[in-house]
Design a protein around this motif. Sequence first.
Motif, mmCIF file in Angstrom:
data_model
loop_
_atom_site.group_PDB
_atom_site.id
_atom_site.type_symbol
_atom_site.label_atom_id
_atom_site.label_comp_id
_atom_site.label_asym_id
_atom_site.label_seq_id
_atom_site.Cartn_x
_atom_site.Cartn_y
_atom_site.Cartn_z
ATOM 1 N N ASP A 102 0.822 -1.217 0.000
ATOM 2 C CA ASP A 102 0.000 0.000 0.000
ATOM 3 C C ASP A 102 0.855 1.265 0.000
ATOM 4 O O ASP A 102 0.537 2.271 0.653
ATOM 5 C CB ASP A 102 -0.945 0.008 1.208
ATOM 6 C CG ASP A 102 -1.840 -1.222 1.249
ATOM 7 O OD1 ASP A 102 -2.267 -1.655 0.148
ATOM 8 O OD2 ASP A 102 -2.094 -1.732 2.354
ATOM 9 N N GLY A 103 2.018 1.195 -0.712
ATOM 10 C CA GLY A 103 2.838 2.387 -0.865
ATOM 11 C C GLY A 103 3.667 2.737 0.347
ATOM 12 O O GLY A 103 4.182 3.868 0.425
ATOM 13 N N SER A 104 3.860 1.811 1.283
ATOM 14 C CA SER A 104 4.705 2.086 2.452
ATOM 15 C C SER A 104 5.515 0.848 2.797
ATOM 16 O O SER A 104 5.243 -0.266 2.337
ATOM 17 C CB SER A 104 3.843 2.519 3.638
ATOM 18 O OG SER A 104 2.938 1.494 4.000
ATOM 19 N N LEU A 105 6.557 1.037 3.644
ATOM 20 C CA LEU A 105 7.490 -0.026 3.995
ATOM 21 C C LEU A 105 7.042 -0.726 5.273
ATOM 22 O O LEU A 105 6.645 -0.072 6.250
ATOM 23 C CB LEU A 105 8.899 0.547 4.187
ATOM 24 C CG LEU A 105 9.521 1.235 2.955
ATOM 25 C CD1 LEU A 105 10.812 1.931 3.343
ATOM 26 C CD2 LEU A 105 9.770 0.218 1.856
ATOM 27 N N HIS A 106 7.163 -2.070 5.258
ATOM 28 C CA HIS A 106 6.800 -2.866 6.425
ATOM 29 C C HIS A 106 7.913 -3.882 6.681
ATOM 30 O O HIS A 106 8.342 -4.577 5.760
ATOM 31 C CB HIS A 106 5.467 -3.591 6.188
ATOM 32 C CG HIS A 106 4.334 -2.654 5.914
ATOM 33 N ND1 HIS A 106 3.592 -2.069 6.904
ATOM 34 C CD2 HIS A 106 3.838 -2.183 4.725
ATOM 35 C CE1 HIS A 106 2.672 -1.298 6.365
ATOM 36 N NE2 HIS A 106 2.800 -1.337 5.031
ATOM 37 N N PRO A 107 8.409 -3.969 7.941
ATOM 38 C CA PRO A 107 9.524 -4.885 8.247
ATOM 39 C C PRO A 107 9.128 -6.342 8.090
ATOM 40 O O PRO A 107 8.001 -6.740 8.351
ATOM 41 C CB PRO A 107 9.863 -4.548 9.692
ATOM 42 C CG PRO A 107 8.610 -3.949 10.252
ATOM 43 C CD PRO A 107 7.951 -3.224 9.127
ATOM 44 N N VAL A 108 10.127 -7.151 7.645
ATOM 45 C CA VAL A 108 9.935 -8.583 7.476
ATOM 46 C C VAL A 108 11.175 -9.289 8.030
ATOM 47 O O VAL A 108 12.294 -8.990 7.628
ATOM 48 C CB VAL A 108 9.744 -8.968 6.000
ATOM 49 C CG1 VAL A 108 9.621 -10.480 5.858
ATOM 50 C CG2 VAL A 108 8.525 -8.292 5.423
ATOM 51 N N GLY A 109 10.998 -10.217 8.922
ATOM 52 C CA GLY A 109 12.119 -11.002 9.428
ATOM 53 C C GLY A 109 12.941 -10.243 10.461
ATOM 54 O O GLY A 109 12.575 -9.168 10.949
ATOM 55 N N SER A 110 14.122 -10.826 10.788
ATOM 56 C CA SER A 110 14.972 -10.308 11.856
ATOM 57 C C SER A 110 16.030 -9.359 11.314
ATOM 58 O O SER A 110 16.246 -9.259 10.107
ATOM 59 C CB SER A 110 15.638 -11.471 12.588
ATOM 60 O OG SER A 110 16.422 -12.226 11.673
ATOM 61 N N VAL A 111 16.705 -8.688 12.246
ATOM 62 C CA VAL A 111 17.814 -7.795 11.897
ATOM 63 C C VAL A 111 19.075 -8.649 11.727
ATOM 64 O O VAL A 111 19.398 -9.481 12.574
ATOM 65 C CB VAL A 111 18.021 -6.732 12.985
ATOM 66 C CG1 VAL A 111 19.229 -5.873 12.647
ATOM 67 C CG2 VAL A 111 16.766 -5.868 13.109
ATOM 68 N N ILE A 112 19.809 -8.444 10.615
ATOM 69 C CA ILE A 112 20.969 -9.269 10.280
ATOM 70 C C ILE A 112 22.190 -8.375 10.105
ATOM 71 O O ILE A 112 22.113 -7.299 9.500
ATOM 72 C CB ILE A 112 20.707 -10.064 8.986
ATOM 73 C CG1 ILE A 112 19.491 -10.977 9.184
ATOM 74 C CG2 ILE A 112 21.934 -10.880 8.581
ATOM 75 C CD1 ILE A 112 19.076 -11.705 7.918
ATOM 76 N N GLU A 113 23.317 -8.829 10.646
ATOM 77 C CA GLU A 113 24.574 -8.086 10.515
ATOM 78 C C GLU A 113 25.154 -8.304 9.120
ATOM 79 O O GLU A 113 25.068 -9.401 8.554
ATOM 80 C CB GLU A 113 25.554 -8.579 11.578
ATOM 81 C CG GLU A 113 26.737 -7.652 11.801
ATOM 82 C CD GLU A 113 27.576 -8.079 12.992
ATOM 83 O OE1 GLU A 113 28.549 -8.826 12.785
ATOM 84 O OE2 GLU A 113 27.240 -7.680 14.130
ATOM 85 N N ALA A 114 25.765 -7.244 8.577
ATOM 86 C CA ALA A 114 26.297 -7.306 7.213
ATOM 87 C C ALA A 114 27.703 -6.721 7.175
ATOM 88 O O ALA A 114 28.055 -5.886 8.016
ATOM 89 C CB ALA A 114 25.387 -6.538 6.250
ATOM 90 N N PRO A 115 28.512 -7.151 6.207
ATOM 91 C CA PRO A 115 29.876 -6.610 6.092
ATOM 92 C C PRO A 115 29.856 -5.109 5.792
ATOM 93 O O PRO A 115 28.943 -4.606 5.130
ATOM 94 C CB PRO A 115 30.474 -7.397 4.915
ATOM 95 C CG PRO A 115 29.625 -8.603 4.784
ATOM 96 C CD PRO A 115 28.248 -8.200 5.219
ATOM 97 N N ALA A 116 30.893 -4.424 6.288
ATOM 98 C CA ALA A 116 31.012 -2.985 6.069
ATOM 99 C C ALA A 116 32.411 -2.662 5.560
ATOM 100 O O ALA A 116 33.393 -3.297 5.957
ATOM 101 C CB ALA A 116 30.736 -2.225 7.366
ATOM 102 N N LYS A 117 32.498 -1.697 4.671
ATOM 103 C CA LYS A 117 33.795 -1.247 4.169
ATOM 104 C C LYS A 117 33.915 0.257 4.397
ATOM 105 O O LYS A 117 33.035 1.037 3.997
ATOM 106 C CB LYS A 117 33.945 -1.561 2.691
ATOM 107 C CG LYS A 117 35.337 -1.231 2.152
ATOM 108 C CD LYS A 117 35.459 -1.524 0.674
ATOM 109 C CE LYS A 117 34.737 -0.484 -0.150
ATOM 110 N NZ LYS A 117 34.954 -0.649 -1.597
ATOM 111 N N PHE A 118 35.024 0.651 5.034
ATOM 112 C CA PHE A 118 35.283 2.063 5.323
ATOM 113 C C PHE A 118 35.699 2.766 4.039
ATOM 114 O O PHE A 118 36.627 2.350 3.363
ATOM 115 C CB PHE A 118 36.381 2.165 6.378
ATOM 116 C CG PHE A 118 36.676 3.564 6.844
ATOM 117 C CD1 PHE A 118 35.801 4.220 7.707
ATOM 118 C CD2 PHE A 118 37.820 4.221 6.439
ATOM 119 C CE1 PHE A 118 36.079 5.506 8.146
ATOM 120 C CE2 PHE A 118 38.106 5.498 6.869
ATOM 121 C CZ PHE A 118 37.224 6.153 7.732
ATOM 122 N N VAL A 119 34.995 3.837 3.687
ATOM 123 C CA VAL A 119 35.286 4.592 2.473
ATOM 124 C C VAL A 119 35.982 5.903 2.805
ATOM 125 O O VAL A 119 37.003 6.255 2.224
ATOM 126 C CB VAL A 119 34.004 4.853 1.666
ATOM 127 C CG1 VAL A 119 34.310 5.692 0.420
ATOM 128 C CG2 VAL A 119 33.356 3.533 1.259
#
Length: 1025
Positions: free
Chosen positions: A850-867
């Motif tokens: 309906d034109g808006s964001l809704h969370p699905v599932g759990s929070v997951i850690e992801a790799p990060a790269k310093f720019v």
Amino acid sequence: METLLVLSLCFVTATVATDPCHNYRDIQEPHRSVLFVPEGTDRLLCDRALVTDWYRFSNGDMPTSCVPSYHCGTNAPIWFDGTLPTSPAAGIITGKACINFGQAASAAAYGGTACCHHSLPVQVKNCGTYNVYHLARTPACFMAYCAGKQQVCPIGQTNIGSNTCTDLYPKMTHFPTLGQPYIDQNNNVKFPCHIPYPKGEPDVGFDVTWTVDGQTIVDPNTNAPVTTKLTGDSRDALLDSVHMAGHMGKTLKCNVTSYHLSTPGIKSDSLSSNGFWAGIRASTNAIVTDEKGAEQEVTLESTVPIPCNDPHKQACSVQVEMMSSKDPFDISTSSCTYTLKYDNASHTYKATIKVTATRDFVKDGDQVHELAFRPLLTWTNPMFNGYKIDPIQVTSRDRPHALCSASGDPHFRQIDRKGRLDVYEVGDFVMYKSKVRPFEIDIRTWSCGSYHPCICAIVAKEGNDIVSIDMCEKRKNQIAAPDVQVLSNGPLHSMTVDRNPSGKHFYLNFASGARLEVGAHVSGGPHGHEHLGHMSVGLQAPTDDMEESEGLCGTFDGTSMNDLEGPDKHVYDSHHIHDFYHSWLMKPGTSLFDSQPMFDPRNDRPETFCKCDHSKADCTKGKGNNPSKTNCNGKCTPVQLQGGAHPRDLDYPFEAPVKRDFSSVHIAKRSSFPTPSGITQAMAISSCTHDIQTSSLYSRCRTVLSPESTQHYIDACVEDMLYADGDDFNIVHMNAFDTECQDTVMRDVTNYSIGPNRERIPPADVTTHMCPNQCSKRGTCRQGTCACQTGYTGPDCSVPVGVAPVVSHIRGDGVCDIRDRACMKVQVIAQHLMDGPGLKCRYQRMEVRDGSLHPVGSVIEAPAKFVSFLEVECSLPRSDVSTHDSTVAGFMVSVTADGHRYSTPHPFVVYDGTCQVCDVTGNCTIKANTCLIENFCKVSGEQNYDRTSYCSPSTNPHSWTKDDALIDINSFTASRSGCQCGYDKTKFDCACCKNSGCQCGQVKPHLCTVCEDLAACPSYPDIIV
């Protein structure tokens, strides 16, 4: 002709040792006669080896009148100038022996007279029936004392027992000739020696031996001279190259003695051929190369052919390996290994060495080097094995490099002129440009708040490579993070880009040795409400540009008189500074930011040069070897460059540049202290003086830099405090002071130590022991590491402890079209970032309903790269859009610098841009001429899987539209185009029909139908077959 002194000396026992009549040496040499004229192959007499003593000539007395040259068996005959004694009573008389060099000799040049160009002292005593002479050795060859005037037989003949002269051995009237070596049918190199003696004489024989630099070549198995015996009509001898092993690099000669076969014990003197130097020689043994000049070329050429089994000689080669016997870092060569190959044009075996003086950015004076070669190791060509080519002497001329910097709002420190240059205008400027090579630095200035402008972007070009670092492209209420982009096409060949650990300094290192340091900074704006990005720049330019540079940095020629020279060559005075920098302002759209030159194949790749050493070879360098390139305490990190390739390959968003109207910017002026917050001039001077004097390198350079230099940075700092109403720029000027200090110290070669591989090691106190960004004035620098005050952390103590990153925005406005790129990397712009194990990302998937964001599932850690200090890149999994499960999906992304405190999550929306445009909230709008049906994007005319319905945006963009005409269209249309058009035979882009169908004609050129029903074509829908 060759000469050998032949003396037969007999010692006469005298009863009175002091009487020369009884104590002399006897010279028995009939060819000293004034009547004897030597022939071309005769060995000339020479008395240079004569021991000073008393002598008696067996064939008569010395002549007392001028003897012509080429008489007496020599070139320059010596006669007695005076009267000889005729009685013992005359005792010992003293006179002079005159040397006649010939009519062509100048008497004045030798200090003598005609026929007596030079003289020697001589004593004479009459002994009754003969005279004895006290003679001295001659100063050179071929000179000999004359004696007697008899007719004598030519050398090689005798008249003993006969009234006529007869040959003792075959008389050779010409010298043997040593020809060019060649490869025989057995693939062996042969050295030919020819004896120019007539054929048809059966009683002749010749012995041929060989010498190198005068030493006889012997057979290692027998230790006897290598000898070829020729008889009959044989006149040619060959030396196999196997006998040249160990003798390369020397002059080879063949030596021939002749004899009659009937009397083999009587042989002629040996006649030597012309010399042939066998080896690999350089076109010159000494060159001079200049740090400002072009490379020099030296050709290596083998005088001996190189055997192999290739009939075309293309594979015939020998490798030469170079090593430098002195500082290998001051000169560079095009390679360390060279292959001598056959050259069809000259029919020789050649290789070319290019030698250049390394642009080392160090004042080390002119140097003399030796390019040496390793002994050759080759088993296929034994004669070359172990051979060492003679070294080449190289003199390198030292030249200075240039330094130009700009800091603050901005204050330029030009190359030669050290007065202040403040650029108070917005726009694109030429900072530095070489007139002799494709190198240019442009800058863009923009308003730093309401007052003076700052540098907000730079663009650098060398060769075909163009890179920009931009902090101008910010939107309202966003932080401008440095954006490093490749503006040229393809990978970089002429430069590299690195960043320091804090992510605030970027280093562009160019193949020429030039180096551009860019400092990225953020200030709080006039009232601290807006984060304003600005840059400081420091450029080191190589000696190639000396007397050939232009731009705001001035003219690099060692004089300050013309640094205010405009592009029209007009030199402005210090009262017209504005006119000078305005002359370097470029018209909108013409700078490298907006208009990149076309690719030039001549600049495709910089030529690489090698540092050749005894232990290793490094062939990854250009002409430049800037020691500052290794700065960063060994912790520089290559920057992942954006651009230069398709965005899909980089997974980096394209952001449309902000359109700027430079003419609309009004720069307000604050003419005097105090500032609105109450800062007085005295307070500003005190603050700036204190900060400059506490910069990292002040104690090192307080006596190295001039007081004027130090004052420049204090004055610039005070001015910026006036306009910024704070100390936002103080660290910038502290860093600029350190940059000049570092450059000055590193220019002095005495400050370097020598490493184990003879490399120069820069002084640690201005390199590895430096800390980034003055530790943000919140810590103490300890040998390259900041010890931060309580409450701060990070490489430069700029990150507050216990504070989560504050996200400004996500690049690309937080949305990503799957049709443009993979959408698996997110560039998050935030404050309080630092590199380290605590730098992480996390995400949560989002559905769009309906034109808006809704969370699905759990929070997951992801790799990060310093720019950078304002940017981190997060890696995400494939979205539902990538797997075709949806046309729009999203993630909520947050980042942390310490592994615990995460930022507020920000949305990242992925969508299929084929049929829609979405914003960061997940709200999407369908594009014209498209449909969104059953969660898939379709274009107008696209059919469903059973080909009974199609996308008709005008009918219903969210569902299939049925039409009975599809049956006929699909039954009779094979393809939309590719066939000749019935209505126009010159065209071939009409539909191809099948099942005996007919084209609909011009009204629907891409469709076919049953031929009897063409009238229905105008009503057919435009579908994709």
